[in-house]
Write a protein that holds these residues in place. Structure first.
Motif, PDB file in Angstrom:
ATOM      1  N   TRP A  77       0.782  -1.177  -0.126  1.00  0.00           N
ATOM      2  CA  TRP A  77       0.225  -0.763  -0.070  1.00  0.00           C
ATOM      3  C   TRP A  77       0.800   1.299   0.201  1.00  0.00           C
ATOM      4  N   TRP A  78       1.466   1.329   0.851  1.00  0.00           N
ATOM      5  CA  TRP A  78       2.520   2.176   1.425  1.00  0.00           C
ATOM      6  C   TRP A  78       3.930   3.017   0.097  1.00  0.00           C
ATOM      7  N   ALA A  79       4.219   1.476  -0.158  1.00  0.00           N
ATOM      8  CA  ALA A  79       5.085   1.142  -1.851  1.00  0.00           C
ATOM      9  C   ALA A  79       4.301   2.284  -2.994  1.00  0.00           C
ATOM     10  N   THR A  80       3.165   1.432  -3.319  1.00  0.00           N
ATOM     11  CA  THR A  80       1.800   1.913  -4.276  1.00  0.00           C
ATOM     12  C   THR A  80       1.579   3.690  -4.024  1.00  0.00           C
ATOM     13  N   VAL A  81       2.125   4.156  -2.729  1.00  0.00           N
ATOM     14  CA  VAL A  81       1.386   5.194  -2.974  1.00  0.00           C
ATOM     15  C   VAL A  81       2.679   6.760  -3.610  1.00  0.00           C
ATOM     16  N   VAL A  82       3.697   5.682  -2.750  1.00  0.00           N
ATOM     17  CA  VAL A  82       4.984   6.346  -3.841  1.00  0.00           C
ATOM     18  C   VAL A  82       5.436   6.341  -4.820  1.00  0.00           C
ATOM     19  N   MET A  83       4.741   5.238  -5.289  1.00  0.00           N
ATOM     20  CA  MET A  83       5.391   5.126  -6.909  1.00  0.00           C
ATOM     21  C   MET A  83       4.377   6.246  -7.806  1.00  0.00           C
ATOM     22  N   GLY A 142      11.592  12.118  -8.478  1.00  0.00           N
ATOM     23  CA  GLY A 142      10.073  12.382  -7.886  1.00  0.00           C
ATOM     24  C   GLY A 142       9.859  10.824  -6.837  1.00  0.00           C
ATOM     25  N   VAL A 143      10.444   9.775  -6.712  1.00  0.00           N
ATOM     26  CA  VAL A 143      10.134   8.936  -5.926  1.00  0.00           C
ATOM     27  C   VAL A 143      11.005   8.633  -5.213  1.00  0.00           C
ATOM     28  N   LEU A 144      12.550   9.398  -4.639  1.00  0.00           N
ATOM     29  CA  LEU A 144      13.335   9.331  -4.084  1.00  0.00           C
ATOM     30  C   LEU A 144      11.964  10.890  -2.707  1.00  0.00           C
ATOM     31  N   SER A 145      12.273  11.234  -3.626  1.00  0.00           N
ATOM     32  CA  SER A 145      10.938  12.512  -2.697  1.00  0.00           C
ATOM     33  C   SER A 145      10.124  12.504  -2.411  1.00  0.00           C
ATOM     34  N   ALA A 146       8.915  11.605  -2.821  1.00  0.00           N
ATOM     35  CA  ALA A 146       7.433  11.151  -1.989  1.00  0.00           C
ATOM     36  C   ALA A 146       7.837   9.719  -1.039  1.00  0.00           C
ATOM     37  N   VAL A 147       9.146   9.512  -0.553  1.00  0.00           N
ATOM     38  CA  VAL A 147       9.610   8.527   0.588  1.00  0.00           C
ATOM     39  C   VAL A 147       9.838   9.443   1.389  1.00  0.00           C
ATOM     40  N   GLY A 240       8.059   0.597 -11.222  1.00  0.00           N
ATOM     41  CA  GLY A 240       9.510  -0.074 -10.170  1.00  0.00           C
ATOM     42  C   GLY A 240      11.037  -0.320 -11.354  1.00  0.00           C
ATOM     43  N   ALA A 241       9.681  -1.646 -12.165  1.00  0.00           N
ATOM     44  CA  ALA A 241      10.533  -1.780 -12.894  1.00  0.00           C
ATOM     45  C   ALA A 241      10.372  -1.478 -14.158  1.00  0.00           C
ATOM     46  N   VAL A 242      10.448  -0.189 -14.467  1.00  0.00           N
ATOM     47  CA  VAL A 242      11.119   0.513 -15.335  1.00  0.00           C
ATOM     48  C   VAL A 242      12.061   1.585 -14.853  1.00  0.00           C
ATOM     49  N   LEU A 248      15.250  -1.996  -7.345  1.00  0.00           N
ATOM     50  CA  LEU A 248      15.424  -2.201  -6.335  1.00  0.00           C
ATOM     51  C   LEU A 248      15.317  -1.431  -4.803  1.00  0.00           C
ATOM     52  N   LEU A 249      15.292  -0.430  -5.145  1.00  0.00           N
ATOM     53  CA  LEU A 249      14.210   0.292  -3.698  1.00  0.00           C
ATOM     54  C   LEU A 249      13.633  -0.588  -3.606  1.00  0.00           C
ATOM     55  N   LEU A 250      12.475  -1.337  -4.044  1.00  0.00           N
ATOM     56  CA  LEU A 250      10.694  -1.911  -3.854  1.00  0.00           C
ATOM     57  C   LEU A 250      11.023  -3.299  -2.829  1.00  0.00           C
ATOM     58  N   GLY A 251      12.364  -3.607  -3.419  1.00  0.00           N
ATOM     59  CA  GLY A 251      12.556  -4.774  -3.591  1.00  0.00           C
ATOM     60  C   GLY A 251      13.186  -4.848  -1.978  1.00  0.00           C
ATOM     61  N   LEU A 252      14.641  -4.430  -1.761  1.00  0.00           N
ATOM     62  CA  LEU A 252      15.483  -4.014  -1.046  1.00  0.00           C
ATOM     63  C   LEU A 252      13.936  -3.846   1.019  1.00  0.00           C
ATOM     64  N   GLY A 253      13.511  -2.688   0.645  1.00  0.00           N
ATOM     65  CA  GLY A 253      12.307  -2.046   1.138  1.00  0.00           C
ATOM     66  C   GLY A 253      11.326  -3.644   1.526  1.00  0.00           C
ATOM     67  N   ALA A 254      10.807  -4.717   0.729  1.00  0.00           N
ATOM     68  CA  ALA A 254      10.520  -5.579   1.107  1.00  0.00           C
ATOM     69  C   ALA A 254      10.269  -6.538   2.058  1.00  0.00           C
TER      70      ALA A 254
END
Length: 312
Positions: A77-83, A142-147, A240-242, A248-254
């Protein structure tokens, strides 16, 4: 005409490239307007975290599979909002807005025609690969800013002030340290005037932060709390795949989430004390102290850029 383009004697190719550049600029203009519309429409909302998923049975298995599944769904859920917020702001503002700012500075620096920028691009030359690279970098920013926004959103003032404050935080803490307002960037030596470059990039940074906040607030209010409902709403995770570093950050977070769910009791995730009012005020005080500490360096860097460019 396209600065740095081919010999005007080749009228056919020259006109095609000029028309292509105009199309890119027009598309970027439309994207920026769309970003401003998102800010106007949703910046007054608030980020709405999901409620803790209820535990309906005892987790007797030694590997805490049920706890890990719950934690992974919350993380999704959080990762989707961030992405969503990151890609939206990266495309509509950092990417498209950055392209427009660079075009304006190329037009105001005609004597710099043909110079090579720090990114190995030619001043005024608008190409599809260069634009794609700019959008890709903007998406990552943008992704880093969203985090960062997700991490500090509780410390920001409510309503529309949240996005504006977050944009100013990004500007003061990161713009002169990383991009787009680094004083050691050679581009500021030959594009300008310096005051215009500083003003445009500062406004772009603040609007980028406001768009991150608005997009995150909007999507958090419509995203189902659990990934087993409304799965199409979780499609932004595919971004995140693109954007490879983001993937990589998504996978590490999971992986970290699964480890925590395996060894930390469910009652400790997330810690309840994070929502305490005193913790919020302490966090706001710490954030303000960091901003005041960074302000002199930011001001000095801006003064250097405003006084440029050093040569035409």
């Amino acid at each position: 005409m396209l600065d740095g383009g081919p010999d005007p004697a080749d009228n056919g190719l020259y006109r095609v490239r000029g028309a292509f550049a105009m199309v890119i600029i027009a598309v970027c203009g439309v994207l920026v307007v769309a970003g401003l519309s998102v800010i106007f429409r949703w910046s007054g909302g608030r980020l709405t975290p999901p409620e803790p998923e209820p535990v309906t049975h005892r987790e007797a298995d030694p590997f805490r599979v049920a706890a890990q599944n719950r934690a992974l769904r919350r993380y999704a859920w959080w990762a989707t909002v961030v992405m969503t917020a990151g890609v939206t702001s990266g495309v509509l503002m950092a990417g498209a807005g950055g392209r427009l700012v660079m075009r304006v500075l190329a037009l105001t620096s005609p004597l710099s025609e043909g110079r090579i920028t720090e990114a190995l691009a030619t001043v005024g030359d608008i190409t599809l690969p260069g634009t794609f690279t700019l959008f890709l970098i903007g998406g990552l920013m943008g992704v880093l800013s969203a985090v960062i926004y997700v991490a500090v959103h509780r410390l920001l003032p409510p309503g529309r002030w949240a996005g504006l404050t977050f944009g100013l935080v990004l500007l003061v803490l990161f713009a002169t340290t990383f991009d787009p307002l680094r004083t050691d960037n050679i581009d500021f030596r030959f594009v300008g005037p310096g005051w215009l470059a500083a003003a445009l990039f500062s406004a772009l940074m603040v609007l980028h932060g406001m768009l991150v906040a608005a997009a995150a607030n909007w999507y958090s209010s419509r995203l189902p709390q659990y990934a087993d409902r409304g799965r199409l709403d979780y499609l932004p995770l595919l971004a995140g795949a693109v954007i490879l570093p983001a993937g990589l950050l998504l996978g590490l977070g999971a992986a970290v989430v699964l480890m925590c769910a395996r060894f930390v009791p469910a009652a400790k995730i997330p810690p309840r004390w994070l929502s305490h009012r005193m913790v919020t005020w302490v966090g706001r005080t710490a954030l303000l102290a960091v901003l005041l500490t960074a302000l002199p360096t930011f001001t000095a860097s801006m003064a250097v850029i405003v006084s440029g460019p050093a040569f035409p």
